[in-house]
Design a protein around this motif. Structure first.
Motif, PDB file in Angstrom:
ATOM      1  N   LEU A   1     -17.323  38.687  13.342  1.00  0.00           N
ATOM      2  CA  LEU A   1     -17.400  37.172  12.948  1.00  0.00           C
ATOM      3  C   LEU A   1     -18.871  36.721  12.883  1.00  0.00           C
ATOM      4  O   LEU A   1     -19.575  37.465  13.729  1.00  0.00           O
ATOM      5  CB  LEU A   1     -16.387  36.676  14.079  1.00  0.00           C
TER       6      LEU A   1
ATOM      7  N   ASN B   1     -22.167  35.183  14.093  1.00  0.00           N
ATOM      8  CA  ASN B   1     -22.613  35.263  15.500  1.00  0.00           C
ATOM      9  C   ASN B   1     -23.548  33.940  15.710  1.00  0.00           C
ATOM     10  O   ASN B   1     -24.705  33.876  15.211  1.00  0.00           O
ATOM     11  CB  ASN B   1     -23.432  36.487  15.596  1.00  0.00           C
TER      12      ASN B   1
ATOM     13  N   GLY C   1     -19.741  30.297  24.755  1.00  0.00           N
ATOM     14  CA  GLY C   1     -18.426  29.797  24.059  1.00  0.00           C
ATOM     15  C   GLY C   1     -17.859  28.472  24.505  1.00  0.00           C
ATOM     16  O   GLY C   1     -16.881  28.110  24.150  1.00  0.00           O
TER      17      GLY C   1
ATOM     18  N   LEU D   1     -18.000  27.599  15.697  1.00  0.00           N
ATOM     19  CA  LEU D   1     -17.324  28.431  15.405  1.00  0.00           C
ATOM     20  C   LEU D   1     -15.901  27.973  14.649  1.00  0.00           C
ATOM     21  O   LEU D   1     -15.284  28.512  13.914  1.00  0.00           O
ATOM     22  CB  LEU D   1     -16.963  29.074  16.674  1.00  0.00           C
TER      23      LEU D   1
ATOM     24  N   VAL E   1     -13.039  32.772  11.732  1.00  0.00           N
ATOM     25  CA  VAL E   1     -12.890  32.478  13.206  1.00  0.00           C
ATOM     26  C   VAL E   1     -11.446  32.249  13.345  1.00  0.00           C
ATOM     27  O   VAL E   1     -10.552  32.461  14.300  1.00  0.00           O
ATOM     28  CB  VAL E   1     -13.753  31.633  13.741  1.00  0.00           C
TER      29      VAL E   1
ATOM     30  N   CYS F   1     -17.324  40.805  21.774  1.00  0.00           N
ATOM     31  CA  CYS F   1     -18.190  40.598  20.752  1.00  0.00           C
ATOM     32  C   CYS F   1     -19.278  41.429  21.477  1.00  0.00           C
ATOM     33  O   CYS F   1     -19.054  42.110  22.153  1.00  0.00           O
ATOM     34  CB  CYS F   1     -18.626  39.134  20.613  1.00  0.00           C
TER      35      CYS F   1
ATOM     36  N   ARG G   1     -18.763  34.253  20.818  1.00  0.00           N
ATOM     37  CA  ARG G   1     -17.444  34.638  20.238  1.00  0.00           C
ATOM     38  C   ARG G   1     -16.387  34.903  20.888  1.00  0.00           C
ATOM     39  O   ARG G   1     -15.308  34.317  20.977  1.00  0.00           O
ATOM     40  CB  ARG G   1     -17.618  35.528  18.790  1.00  0.00           C
TER      41      ARG G   1
END
Length: 296
Positions: free
Chosen positions: A189, A191, A203, A212, A218, A250, A256
């Protein structure tokens, strides 16, 4: 009675965990010989004790093999939970070097020569393997003492019966969590690390979440993980498990994976049908918890 058996590899943090139980009001006993466990529980029954934590390791040698049957006998009348602490061999060697302690199994062998530290660790892993497979396992390799105490405190908040599902974020650059049952790799995904504004955030921060949640991949990854868990949870319950650790990784374990763990546990927590099945949910963020504990 709620009986918590704390075991695992020497140097992985059993003393720290036992102190967390003691702080929570449990009757605690350290380094108890296996053969005395049932007598201890009988004594505590007579004293009307409701919660006990007992630390047992492999220093008693082959007698540890009797422990699974003893625990099975205790489960007939009590709630029994096993907490197994583990760490990778390199971390254990470093910890023993720093503390200058001897490994409890590093005494003389049958050939009258002292076992090396690595040989002692390997022997201990072998002796304790039957317990690890039925326990709630915590990998303390990259976990400071403060973070371990926090994780134990979270564990004590869950219900003692049913299936406990732990969603854990981690960074691949620091290795896989040894306790993981399911691992989802989300390094594919986009970054946030490459955005200078988002790089120092995590996050959990609103700016990262907004970044995100706008990315279709995502959202798709989140939905796929949720659907997988929902499909297979009944099978893990039928298998008689007490704990299921779902690790989402991740690169650094900061953006993520943290975001997805937060989103996924938020999806599962309000579901009343899962509560009826006695499924409890916890979340952990290995790398963030380590940083937070160090800062504290």
């Amino acid at each position: 009675m709620q009986i918590n058996l704390i075991t695992g590899i020497s140097g992985s943090g059993k003393s720290v965990a036992l102190r967390a139980f003691e702080d929570a009001g449990y009757d605690c006993v350290d380094n108890l010989p296996v053969t005395l466990l049932e007598n201890l529980i009988t004594t505590l029954e007579n004293e009307k004790s409701e919660r006990v934590a007992v630390a047992i390791d492999a220093r008693r040698g082959q007698s540890i093999a009797e422990l699974p049957q003893i625990l099975e006998n205790l489960r007939r009348n009590h709630q029994v939970r096993i907490v197994f602490l583990n760490a990778d061999t390199n971390t254990l060697i470093q910890r023993f070097s720093e503390t200058r302690r001897r490994h409890p199994l590093s005494g003389k062998t049958q050939q009258t020569q002292a076992a090396t530290l690595i040989e002692a660790i390997d022997k201990e892993r072998s002796l304790l393997e039957p317990l690890r497979t039925q326990a709630h396992s915590i990998d303390t390799s990259n976990l400071p003492a403060h973070a371990l105490r926090s994780w134990i405190q979270d564990l004590l908040k869950d219900k003692p019966q049913g299936l406990t599902v732990i969603f854990e974020s981690f960074g691949f650059k620091k290795g896989l969590p040894s306790e993981a049952d399911l691992v989802f790799d989300v390094r594919c995904l986009p970054n946030p690390h490459y955005d200078k504004v988002l790089r120092p955030l995590s996050g959990k921060d609103q700016a990262v979440r907004e970044f995100l949640e706008k990315i279709p991949e995502v959202v798709s990854m989140e939905n796929d993980i949720i659907q997988f868990i929902e499909k297979w949870l009944p099978h893990y319950i039928a298998d008689g498990r007490s704990y299921l650790t779902v690790a989402i990784g991740c690169t650094g374990g900061q953006h993520r994976s943290v975001y997805l763990v937060s989103r996924i546990i938020a999806h599962f927590l309000p579901q009343k049908d899962l509560a009826a099945l006695q499924i409890n949910f916890l979340s952990r963020h290995r790398e963030l918890d380590s940083i937070s504990a160090t800062a504290t």
